[in-house]
Design a protein around this motif. Structure first.
Motif, short mmCIF file in Angstrom:
data_model
loop_
_atom_site.label_atom_id
_atom_site.label_comp_id
_atom_site.label_asym_id
_atom_site.label_seq_id
_atom_site.Cartn_x
_atom_site.Cartn_y
_atom_site.Cartn_z
N ASN A 146 0.80 -1.22 0.00
CA ASN A 146 0.00 0.00 0.00
C ASN A 146 0.84 1.28 0.00
N VAL A 147 2.15 1.14 0.26
CA VAL A 147 3.01 2.31 0.40
C VAL A 147 4.12 2.29 -0.64
N ASP A 148 4.37 3.44 -1.25
CA ASP A 148 5.48 3.51 -2.20
C ASP A 148 6.79 3.51 -1.43
N TRP A 149 7.89 3.21 -2.10
CA TRP A 149 9.15 2.96 -1.39
C TRP A 149 9.72 4.23 -0.76
N MET A 150 9.31 5.41 -1.22
CA MET A 150 9.77 6.64 -0.59
C MET A 150 8.86 7.10 0.54
N LYS A 176 5.88 8.30 0.49
CA LYS A 176 5.14 9.53 0.25
C LYS A 176 3.64 9.29 0.19
N TYR A 177 3.25 8.16 -0.39
CA TYR A 177 1.83 7.90 -0.64
C TYR A 177 1.43 6.57 0.00
N GLY A 179 2.55 6.28 -8.62
CA GLY A 179 1.81 5.61 -9.67
C GLY A 179 1.52 4.15 -9.43
N SER A 180 2.25 3.52 -8.50
CA SER A 180 2.13 2.06 -8.35
C SER A 180 1.48 1.62 -7.05
N VAL A 181 0.89 2.56 -6.32
CA VAL A 181 0.21 2.21 -5.07
C VAL A 181 -1.22 2.73 -5.09
N PRO A 182 -2.13 2.14 -4.31
CA PRO A 182 -3.51 2.61 -4.28
C PRO A 182 -3.60 4.03 -3.71
N VAL A 183 -4.63 4.71 -4.13
CA VAL A 183 -4.96 6.00 -3.52
C VAL A 183 -5.96 5.76 -2.40
N TYR A 184 -6.93 4.88 -2.68
CA TYR A 184 -7.92 4.48 -1.68
C TYR A 184 -7.88 2.96 -1.51
N ASP A 185 -8.95 2.29 -1.86
CA ASP A 185 -9.06 0.85 -1.61
C ASP A 185 -8.99 0.01 -2.88
N GLU A 186 -8.27 0.49 -3.89
CA GLU A 186 -8.16 -0.26 -5.13
C GLU A 186 -7.54 -1.64 -4.89
N VAL A 187 -7.97 -2.62 -5.67
CA VAL A 187 -7.38 -3.95 -5.62
C VAL A 187 -5.99 -3.88 -6.26
N ILE A 188 -4.98 -4.41 -5.58
CA ILE A 188 -3.62 -4.40 -6.11
C ILE A 188 -3.37 -5.69 -6.89
N ILE A 189 -2.93 -5.54 -8.13
CA ILE A 189 -2.57 -6.70 -8.95
C ILE A 189 -1.06 -6.67 -9.15
N SER A 190 -0.39 -7.61 -8.51
CA SER A 190 1.07 -7.69 -8.62
C SER A 190 1.46 -8.67 -9.70
N GLY A 193 2.02 9.80 -12.59
CA GLY A 193 1.42 9.15 -11.43
C GLY A 193 0.34 9.98 -10.78
N LEU A 194 0.30 9.93 -9.46
CA LEU A 194 -0.64 10.74 -8.69
C LEU A 194 -0.10 12.14 -8.48
#
Length: 527
Positions: free
Chosen positions: A80-84, A86-87, A129-140, A483-484
């Motif tokens: 759910n969290v980007d590596w920096m 931030k989001y 760009g690669s993490v959810p903003v809300y509750d989106e389903v993550i497809i890895s 991204g966002l």
């Protein structure tokens, strides 16, 4: 044999081969600060998206198996969290498809249910760009990491999207080829994510963008349709070349599942020089002369200013000044690759000697072995990290120094450093403004470092940095994507008509807007 002046040609002995930069790949640095790069983004969750329910989870488990439907809090927290840091999203579900068919079924179901999704590769992006903003389903795509084939006659690699870039490069090296893409994040990033963000990297000057190296793609559209464009032809003029829509679309138009990429031969000779210049004009002239005299042999041409070098020396363990007797305003790293080691080295030495005699170079050193080359690169190359979550190079140094506001800009080379010089008096003593980047292709990484995050300082930075870039016909994102972070700022680099056409394409391919929502384009245009 050519023997250049000792000031230019410092032969570092084996005892000092790693002195310039001690490399500790096993060490992981904790991230103690958030690194904001844009004003706060306030986006409301789209009411058109459904909420995940038990029936959805049951369907996914019946198709993927329990172990590939992840609801574990710790694993979800990381995804759910980007590596920096931030989001951060609030997804309750991570899916791990093993093949294209499973990706297709997932998207078909999500589209029919209006469930928003976010595709995730190595999660090494810098713009959310690669993490959810809300509750989106993550497809890895991590489980889709098979190398399908390598055409050794033409150097064409076909692989799945989840392949890690460094693994691909290792595989190719054993076969006499290399990837045309080299990134600091290569130990973690995946080729599908590289394609989806049109990643640039350190060898752009030699091999160009992925638009020129990708021969074909397999993409799954929002409704589950599999688009087979996995061609291997260098030339094909049959209608629209649709693969280019998906290169750089950041997963907002479809999910890349397979890639066909042209890989250049691995050359036998590599030479690396770290040089000092008195001013940015000398760096520009050096680039021009290098293109004239070294031509196609140039595989990297990087620069950093004195503040960037000072930051590395002050905040990175084991860092040593490559030119301890003097300080300089700018530093340039030139890499050449070729097929004849002695000829290529002599050619580089002759060019550097002429450049020194002409006043373009004030000091310099040529790496004598692979350890010394690694030492040089560690000062500049690993801007983000080499292994997952491991800070390296400039980014490690800037984060240790304090709060960081980071910008990734593309500008005409002659204007590349002007924004740094304008930001310094604008911010005064409240901030240190650092500039470095890919001089060979006009890409500046602008870092503004302060003791702590301050909205007043941010207000002086933005939107000024975007307006300045737009005025000089630059791009607000040279290689990191939108991204966002920059979705609502696209108009600084694209005309209203262009953005409107992009929105129309998005609505055509993803009418329900489920693919990576809130990213790339302003949300107001898609509602």
């Amino acid at each position: 044999m050519f023997k250049p002046p000792s000031k230019l040609y410092r032969k570092l002995n084996s005892q000092t081969s790693c002195d310039i930069m001690q490399v500790h790949y096993s060490r992981t640095y904790g991230i103690h600060q958030r690194s904001f790069t844009s004003a706060a983004i306030n986006i409301q969750r789209s009411p058109s998206f459904s909420k995940l329910n038990s029936d959805d989870i049951g369907y996914f488990k019946s198709m993927l198996g329990d172990k590939n439907v992840v609801q574990d809090e710790d694993r979800l927290s990381a995804a759910n969290v980007d590596w920096m840091r931030k989001y951060k999203g609030s997804s309750q579900l991570l899916l791990l498809p093993r093949n294209t068919e499973e990706v297709s079924k997932i998207l078909h179901h999500c589209n029919s249910r209006h469930l928003a999704i976010v595709p995730q590769g190595g999660n090494t992006g810098l713009v959310g760009g690669s993490v959810p903003v809300y509750d989106e389903v993550i497809i890895s795509l991590a489980s889709m990491d098979q190398i399908i084939s390598l055409d050794k006659v033409n150097g064409i690699l076909i692989c799945e999207a989840g392949c890690i870039l460094e693994n691909l490069n290792s595989f190719l090296a054993n076969e006499g080829f290399i990837m045309p893409l080299d990134l600091g994040a290569k130990g973690s990033c995946q080729i599908g994510g590289n394609v989806s963000t049109n990643a640039g990297g350190l060898h752009f000057i030699r091999y160009g963008s992925l638009h020129g190296n990708i021969l074909g793609l397999e993409v799954v559209l929002a409704d589950g349709t599999v688009l087979d464009m996995l061609g291997t032809l260098r030339k094909d003029n049959t209608g629209y070349d649709l693969k280019h829509l998906f290169i750089g679309s950041e997963g907002s138009l479809g999910i890349v599942t397979k890639v066909s990429i042209l890989t250049p031969p691995k050359l036998l000779s590599t030479n690396l020089a770290l040089l000092a210049c008195k001013d940015f004009l000398s760096c520009q002239k050096l680039l021009l002369e290098a293109k004239r005299e070294l031509g196609e042999a140039i595989s990297a041409f990087e620069f950093m200013d004195s503040d960037a070098m000072d930051m590395v020396l002050a905040h990175m363990d084991g860092a040593r000044n490559p030119f301890p007797s003097s300080s300089y305003n700018f530093y340039v790293l030139i890499e050449t690759t070729g097929s004849d080691e002695s000829y290529d080295k002599a050619k580089l030495e002759a060019f550097l000697l002429r450049s020194m005699e002409g006043g373009l170079i004030s000091d310099g050193a040529i790496a004598q072995d692979i350890n010394q080359a690694s030492s040089f690169w560690q000062i500049r190359e690993k801007l983000m990290f080499r292994k997952a979550m491991c800070w390296q190079g400039m980014s490690e140094a800037t984060v240790k120094a304090g709060a960081v506001y980071k910008y990734d800009l593309s500008l005409p080379v002659e204007k590349l450093y002007d924004i740094v010089e304008e930001m310094r008096p604008r911010l005064g003593e409240k901030a240190k403004v650092v500039g470095y980047g890919h001089l060979g292709d006009g890409n500046l990484h602008l870092n503004i470092i302060t003791k702590q995050y301050d909205n007043n300082i941010l207000a002086q930075i933005e939107p000024f940095v975007y307006e300045w870039t737009s005025t000089h016909r630059g791009s607000i994102s040279a290689e990191h994507g939108l991204g966002l972070m920059k979705a609502d700022k696209i108009h600084y680099s694209k005309s209203p008509e262009t953005v409107q056409l992009m929105a129309s394409i998005k609505k055509l391919l993803d009418p329900s807007g489920i693919l990576n929502p809130y990213k790339v384009l302003p949300q107001s245009m898609l509602q």
